[in-house]
Design an enzyme around this catalytic site. Structure first.
Site, PDB file in Angstrom:
ATOM      1  CD1 TRP A 110      -2.250  -1.817   0.228  1.00 27.65           C
ATOM      2  CD2 TRP A 110      -2.999  -1.213   2.254  1.00 27.65           C
ATOM      3  NE1 TRP A 110      -3.341  -2.646   0.404  1.00 27.65           N
ATOM      4  CE2 TRP A 110      -3.764  -2.373   1.702  1.00 27.65           C
ATOM      5  CE3 TRP A 110      -3.092  -0.735   3.363  1.00 27.65           C
ATOM      6  CZ2 TRP A 110      -4.774  -2.786   2.386  1.00 27.65           C
ATOM      7  CZ3 TRP A 110      -4.277  -1.226   4.203  1.00 27.65           C
ATOM      8  CH2 TRP A 110      -5.167  -2.184   3.581  1.00 27.65           C
ATOM      9  CE  LYS A 111       4.404   1.183  -4.313  1.00 27.25           C
ATOM     10  NZ  LYS A 111       4.858   1.372  -5.657  1.00 27.25           N
ATOM     11  CG  HIS A 171       9.623  -1.126  -2.608  1.00 27.96           C
ATOM     12  ND1 HIS A 171       9.733   0.131  -3.403  1.00 27.96           N
ATOM     13  CD2 HIS A 171       8.480  -1.854  -3.130  1.00 27.96           C
ATOM     14  CE1 HIS A 171       8.753   0.013  -4.302  1.00 27.96           C
ATOM     15  NE2 HIS A 171       7.877  -0.923  -4.261  1.00 27.96           N
ATOM     16  N   GLY A 176       4.496   1.476 -10.641  1.00 27.40           N
ATOM     17  CA  GLY A 176       3.965   2.510 -10.847  1.00 27.40           C
ATOM     18  C   GLY A 176       3.765   3.326 -12.271  1.00 27.40           C
ATOM     19  N   GLY A 209       1.211  -3.025  -6.315  1.00 27.49           N
ATOM     20  CA  GLY A 209       1.127  -1.618  -5.728  1.00 27.49           C
ATOM     21  C   GLY A 209      -0.239  -1.063  -5.756  1.00 27.49           C
ATOM     22  N   GLY A 210      -0.273  -0.139  -6.702  1.00 26.47           N
ATOM     23  CA  GLY A 210      -1.686   0.681  -6.979  1.00 26.47           C
ATOM     24  C   GLY A 210      -2.920  -0.364  -6.823  1.00 26.47           C
TER      25      GLY A 210
HETATM   26  P1  PGA Z   1       2.615  -0.883  -8.839  1.00 25.61           P
HETATM   27  O1  PGA Z   1       3.710  -1.363  -7.447  1.00 25.61           O
HETATM   28  O2  PGA Z   1       2.057  -2.230  -8.957  1.00 25.61           O
HETATM   29  O3  PGA Z   1       1.799   0.418  -8.425  1.00 25.61           O
HETATM   30  O4  PGA Z   1       3.694  -0.688  -9.959  1.00 25.61           O
HETATM   31  C1  PGA Z   1       4.610  -2.315  -7.139  1.00 25.61           C
HETATM   32  C2  PGA Z   1       5.250  -2.015  -6.185  1.00 25.61           C
HETATM   33  O5  PGA Z   1       5.957  -1.080  -6.093  1.00 25.61           O
HETATM   34  O6  PGA Z   1       5.341  -2.913  -5.160  1.00 25.61           O
END
Ligand code: PGA
Length: 233
Positions: free
Chosen positions: A8-9, A85, A161, A212-213
């Site tokens: 989720w960052k 990461h 991302g 991620g997203g």
């Molecule tokens: P993303 O991110 O799916 O938004 O590209 C992946 C991650 O950074 O683990």
């Protein structure tokens, strides 16, 4: 069993986390992990999901302002942590050495570890992909070995991302190379979405996904989890 982890960052408050957990329906036949920011870890644990942190320090305690230790995560009921990461490597000075130290300490404390590796666009264009991956993987392998609670995540930096996913062939090639260095499961990460998860997870050496997203939305994340369960169980 495949593993799908949602990173989720720096998104989701405690209230957002409770809302996600109430809406999310995990699939059978897949290990699902969510990785909220530190402030939302307890709320996610309370919901009954398997929860990893996004990083963890190597010391048990000490004068390390802004860091969190493995015993602190264990106390909260957190099951593991991402380490290395690319956003930590890019923006917070993480090196192969610090990533390895974090991985080792987390495993020693009984946590699971998702250790991230991956080349930048410039490195790929310069033909250095395998050279970079070897350095990154060997640092982790030297510190942690082939541990049953260790998985790697191949996350090409140019695909994170950006909406640019590695082609299934590119991912497969990198995964096979990584496994030739350290024989542990390897997740793919970098713009994994419900509509490209299948072609990636179909690759023989893609053992799951680090999302991620698309992990921020409970329906999108559940869809990716179901795809993993269907293809790889
Ligand atoms: P993303 O991110 O799916 O938004 O590209 C992946 C991650 O950074 O683990």
């Amino acid at each position: 069993m495949p593993l799908v982890a949602g990173n989720w960052k720096m998104y989701k408050t405690v209230a957002d986390t409770a809302a996600f957990c109430a809406a999310f329906r995990p699939a059978q036949g897949v290990d699902v992990v969510v990785c909220p920011p530190y402030t939302s870890l307890a709320a996610a644990v309370e919901s009954g999901l398997t929860v990893y942190a996004q990083s963890v320090h190597w010391a048990e305690e000490g004068p390390f302002t802004g860091e969190i230790s493995a015993p602190m995560l264990v106390e909260l009921g957190v099951s593991g942590s991402i380490v290395g990461h690319s956003e930590r490597r890019q923006h917070f000075g993480e090196t192969d050495e610090t990533v390895a130290r974090r991985a080792y300490a987390a495993l020693e404390a009984g946590l699971g570890v998702i250790a991230c590796v991956g080349e930048s666009e410039e490195e790929r264009e310069a033909g250095q992909t395998e050279f970079v991956l070897r350095l990154q993987v060997e640092a982790i392998a030297d510190a942690a070995g082939r541990h049953e609670r260790l998985v790697l995540a191949y996350e090409p930096v140019w695909a994170i991302g950006t909406g640019r996913t590695a082609t299934p062939d590119t991912a497969q090639e990198a995964h096979a190379f990584i496994k030739s260095l350290l024989e542990v499961p390897v997740l793919y990460g970098g713009s994994v979405k419900p509509d490209n998860a299948e072609e990636l997870l179909e690759q023989p050496d893609v053992d799951g996904a680090l999302v991620g997203g698309a992990s921020l939305d409970p329906d999108s994340f559940a869809s990716i989890c179901r795809t993993a369960a269907t293809i790889r169980s």
